[in-house]
Write a protein that holds these residues in place. Structure first.
Motif, PDB file in Angstrom:
ATOM      1  N   GLN A 142       3.813 -13.850  16.229  1.00  0.00           N
ATOM      2  CA  GLN A 142       3.381 -14.125  17.601  1.00  0.00           C
ATOM      3  C   GLN A 142       4.530 -14.021  18.588  1.00  0.00           C
ATOM      4  O   GLN A 142       4.368 -13.492  19.693  1.00  0.00           O
ATOM      5  CB  GLN A 142       2.736 -15.510  17.690  1.00  0.00           C
ATOM      6  N   ILE A 143       5.692 -14.524  18.225  1.00  0.00           N
ATOM      7  CA  ILE A 143       6.852 -14.431  19.124  1.00  0.00           C
ATOM      8  C   ILE A 143       7.166 -12.968  19.421  1.00  0.00           C
ATOM      9  O   ILE A 143       7.394 -12.595  20.586  1.00  0.00           O
ATOM     10  CB  ILE A 143       8.068 -15.139  18.498  1.00  0.00           C
ATOM     11  N   LEU A 144       7.164 -12.140  18.397  1.00  0.00           N
ATOM     12  CA  LEU A 144       7.468 -10.726  18.602  1.00  0.00           C
ATOM     13  C   LEU A 144       6.393 -10.048  19.450  1.00  0.00           C
ATOM     14  O   LEU A 144       6.695  -9.187  20.281  1.00  0.00           O
ATOM     15  CB  LEU A 144       7.607 -10.023  17.252  1.00  0.00           C
ATOM     16  N   ALA A 145       5.124 -10.443  19.273  1.00  0.00           N
ATOM     17  CA  ALA A 145       4.040  -9.871  20.081  1.00  0.00           C
ATOM     18  C   ALA A 145       4.179 -10.285  21.542  1.00  0.00           C
ATOM     19  O   ALA A 145       3.977  -9.466  22.452  1.00  0.00           O
ATOM     20  CB  ALA A 145       2.686 -10.312  19.535  1.00  0.00           C
ATOM     21  N   ILE A 146       4.525 -11.537  21.774  1.00  0.00           N
ATOM     22  CA  ILE A 146       4.716 -12.021  23.151  1.00  0.00           C
ATOM     23  C   ILE A 146       5.891 -11.303  23.796  1.00  0.00           C
ATOM     24  O   ILE A 146       5.819 -10.858  24.951  1.00  0.00           O
ATOM     25  CB  ILE A 146       4.930 -13.549  23.151  1.00  0.00           C
ATOM     26  N   ALA A 147       6.989 -11.174  23.048  1.00  0.00           N
ATOM     27  CA  ALA A 147       8.170 -10.496  23.587  1.00  0.00           C
ATOM     28  C   ALA A 147       7.871  -9.022  23.862  1.00  0.00           C
ATOM     29  O   ALA A 147       8.298  -8.468  24.882  1.00  0.00           O
ATOM     30  CB  ALA A 147       9.343 -10.638  22.618  1.00  0.00           C
ATOM     31  N   GLU A 180      16.108 -17.779  13.195  1.00  0.00           N
ATOM     32  CA  GLU A 180      16.898 -16.828  12.410  1.00  0.00           C
ATOM     33  C   GLU A 180      16.109 -15.561  12.117  1.00  0.00           C
ATOM     34  O   GLU A 180      16.633 -14.447  12.213  1.00  0.00           O
ATOM     35  CB  GLU A 180      17.344 -17.484  11.099  1.00  0.00           C
ATOM     36  N   LYS A 181      14.825 -15.709  11.768  1.00  0.00           N
ATOM     37  CA  LYS A 181      14.000 -14.540  11.449  1.00  0.00           C
ATOM     38  C   LYS A 181      13.703 -13.706  12.698  1.00  0.00           C
ATOM     39  O   LYS A 181      13.654 -12.466  12.633  1.00  0.00           O
ATOM     40  CB  LYS A 181      12.700 -14.988  10.776  1.00  0.00           C
ATOM     41  N   VAL A 182      13.495 -14.361  13.826  1.00  0.00           N
ATOM     42  CA  VAL A 182      13.254 -13.634  15.080  1.00  0.00           C
ATOM     43  C   VAL A 182      14.498 -12.839  15.467  1.00  0.00           C
ATOM     44  O   VAL A 182      14.411 -11.662  15.864  1.00  0.00           O
ATOM     45  CB  VAL A 182      12.842 -14.612  16.197  1.00  0.00           C
ATOM     46  N   ARG A 183      15.665 -13.461  15.342  1.00  0.00           N
ATOM     47  CA  ARG A 183      16.910 -12.764  15.688  1.00  0.00           C
ATOM     48  C   ARG A 183      17.151 -11.606  14.699  1.00  0.00           C
ATOM     49  O   ARG A 183      17.620 -10.541  15.097  1.00  0.00           O
ATOM     50  CB  ARG A 183      18.093 -13.735  15.661  1.00  0.00           C
ATOM     51  N   ASP A 193      15.789 -11.246  20.981  1.00  0.00           N
ATOM     52  CA  ASP A 193      16.642 -12.334  21.456  1.00  0.00           C
ATOM     53  C   ASP A 193      15.946 -13.236  22.469  1.00  0.00           C
ATOM     54  O   ASP A 193      16.589 -13.972  23.216  1.00  0.00           O
ATOM     55  CB  ASP A 193      17.929 -11.780  22.065  1.00  0.00           C
ATOM     56  N   VAL A 194      14.609 -13.202  22.491  1.00  0.00           N
ATOM     57  CA  VAL A 194      13.868 -14.049  23.431  1.00  0.00           C
ATOM     58  C   VAL A 194      14.180 -15.521  23.147  1.00  0.00           C
ATOM     59  O   VAL A 194      14.176 -15.958  21.989  1.00  0.00           O
ATOM     60  CB  VAL A 194      12.349 -13.771  23.336  1.00  0.00           C
ATOM     61  N   PRO A 195      14.510 -16.313  24.170  1.00  0.00           N
ATOM     62  CA  PRO A 195      14.805 -17.740  23.947  1.00  0.00           C
ATOM     63  C   PRO A 195      13.575 -18.493  23.449  1.00  0.00           C
ATOM     64  O   PRO A 195      12.445 -18.223  23.872  1.00  0.00           O
ATOM     65  CB  PRO A 195      15.230 -18.236  25.330  1.00  0.00           C
TER      66      PRO A 195
END
Length: 384
Positions: free
Chosen positions: A41-46, A71-74, A79-81
Motif C-alpha cells: 500500500q505504501i508503494l501504491a500511494i507513493a 526497512e522494506k520500503v527503503r 523514500d516516502v516519509p
C-alpha cells in the motif's frame, strides 16, 4: 491569495510549511502487523504521488514493526516519509518516534482518560494539575523526537475531545482549539518547533470554523506551526470528494493549509489524485493539464462534449497548461482569460484559436481546429 506564514517542519526528506508546496498524504488501511500488505500500500500511494504515508500503531508491537516496514520500503527504493498514528497509549508514541519520520498524537486521549461523556468538575487548581500531567508526559516524548529528528503532529479530532475539555468548554470550536493549544504551549515552552497541527471533524462547518479559530489563537501567541487539513469520515465516491472539497478548499482559499489528506472510504491511493485536483483548483499546485470549458448553451457553435473529449485525449500529457474550450465568442477571451490557449467557436462550423488573450488563428474549419491547436502548442514549446 496570500498563504498563512508558517515555519518549515522537516519530515524525513521533505519540508512542510514555509515556502514548500502544500504536501499530499494518505493512510494505509492494512494492519500494521501485515508487513507485506503495508509495504504494497505504501508503494501504491507513493506511486500515485503521495508524499507522506501514515499507518496506525495501536500498540507497542505495531510501533516496533514500523522499523521492519520502513526497512522494506527503503529497500524497494521508496523514500516516502512514514507517520505513526497513536491513540490512547503515550508509550507507543515513544517507541514509534524511534522508527518513523513523524508521529501523530491525539490530545483527546494522550493523557486524559478515554471519553465517557461524563460531566467533570474541577477547581482551577485541579485543572492546572491536569495540565501539569500532560506536560510531565509530553516532554519526555518530545525529547525522544528531538534525539531522533522525528516530527510530531498534534492532531485533534472533534469526535474524541476529552471529558475534561468538554466539561469546561462544551462541544464547541473553542474547546477543540483549546485542546490543541494546551499541547502547543508545551512545545513552545520546550522550544520544540518540529510540529504540524491539525483539527479535523466530519462536519465541514465545524472543521472550517475551528481551524480558522485555531489560526487566530496561534497568531495571538506568536505560533507559526504549519497546518494539516482534512475532513475526517468524509465518506466515499461523490460524497467524500464533495465534503473534502468544501472543507479543505474553503481553508486553502483563505491561504491556510500546508499538507492535506482527502479521507475516502476507498483504496488509499484513490485519495491522491483527488487531493492534487483540489490543490490545482485552488491554484496551489499544477500537476496536470487544466481545461476551462463553458457548459454550453444555445449559442454554442460546435459539438462541445465531443470536442472536449478530443482535446483532452490529445493534450492530457501537457502538465501545467491551461486550455480554454468555449462554445462561442460571448464566453470567449474574457471567461478564459486565465488560460494559456483557447479554442473558441467563431461561426457555425468555424473556430478561432487564442494564445492567452490574443487571437492567433481565425475561422478555422472545425474538423481541422484540434490539429491546429496542437501545432500551435508544439511550436510554442519548441521555442522554449
Amino acid at each position: 491569495m496570500i498563504r498563512r506564514k508558517t515555519h518549515e517542519v522537516r519530515v524525513g526528506n521533505i519540508g512542510i510549511g514555509g515556502q514548500n508546496p502544500v504536501r499530499v498524504q494518505s493512510m494505509c488501511t492494512t494492519s500494521t502487523m501485515d508487513t507485506e500488505g503495508c509495504v504494497r500500500q505504501i508503494l501504491a500511494i507513493a506511486a500515485a504521488g503521495g508524499e507522506l504515508v501514515r499507518l496506525t500503531t495501536q500498540g507497542v508491537r505495531e510501533a516496533e514493526n514500523m522499523r521492519v516496514i520502513r526497512e522494506k520500503v527503503r529497500a524497494a527504493g521508496c523514500d516516502v516519509p512514514l507517520v505513526a498514528d497513536v491513540h490512547f497509549n503515550p508509550a507507543v508514541a515513544d517507541v514509534a518516534a524511534r522508527y518513523c519520520e513523524k508521529v501523530r498524537i491525539n490530545p483527546g486521549n494522550y493523557v486524559d482518560a478515554a471519553r465517557q461523556f461524563k460531566k467533570l468538575e474541577y477547581t482551577d487548581e485541579e485543572y492546572q494539575a491536569e495540565l501539569q500531567k500532560i506536560e510531565d508526559r509530553l516532554v519526555p516524548f518530545l525529547d525522544i523526537c528531538r534525539q531522533h529528528g522525528t516530527a510530531v503532529r498534534i492532531g485533534v479530532n472533534h469526535g474524541s475531545l476529552s471529558d475534561r475539555i468538554m466539561s469546561r468548554y462544551g462541544d464547541t470550536p473553542e474547546g477543540i482549539v483549546e485542546s490543541c493549544m494546551e499541547f502547543l504551549r508545551i512545545c513552545m515552552k520546550e522550544n520544540f518547533m518540529n510540529v504540524v497541527v491539525s483539527i479535523k471533524a466530519s462536519n465541514t462547518v465545524v472543521m472550517v470554523q475551528s481551524v480558522r479559530l485555531l489560526c487566530k489563537a496561534m497568531d495571538a501567541e506568536g505560533m507559526t506551526f504549519p497546518l494539516h487539513l482534512g475532513v475526517t469520515e468524509a465518506g466515499e465516491g461523490e460524497d467524500g470528494r464533495l465534503k473534502s472539497a468544501v472543507g479543505i478548499g474553503a481553508l486553502l482559499i483563505d491561504g491556510i493549509g500546508d499538507t492535506i489528506r482527502v479521507s475516502l472510504s476507498e483504496p488509499p491511493e484513490n485519495e491522491i489524485p483527488v487531493a492534487y485536483s483540489l490543490l490545482q483548483a485552488a491554484r496551489l499546485r499544477q500537476t496536470k493539464t487544466e481545461y476551462i470549458s463553458c457548459p454550453g448553451c444555445g449559442r454554442t457553435l460546435y459539438d462541445l462534449p465531443e470536442t472536449i473529449r478530443r482535446i483532452k485525449a490529445a493534450t492530457a500529457h501537457l502538465k501545467g497548461l491551461k486550455i480554454g474550450i468555449m462554445g462561442c465568442i460571448v464566453n470567449g477571451p474574457g471567461e478564459m482569460a486565465d488560460a494559456d490557449y483557447g479554442y473558441v467557436g467563431a461561426a457555425r462550423g468555424k473556430v478561432s484559436l487564442y494564445r492567452g488573450k490574443e487571437c492567433v488563428e481565425k475561422n478555422i474549419p472545425q474538423e481541422d481546429a484540434v490539429e491546429h491547436l496542437l501545432a500551435l502548442i508544439e511550436e510554442d514549446q519548441k521555442r522554449k
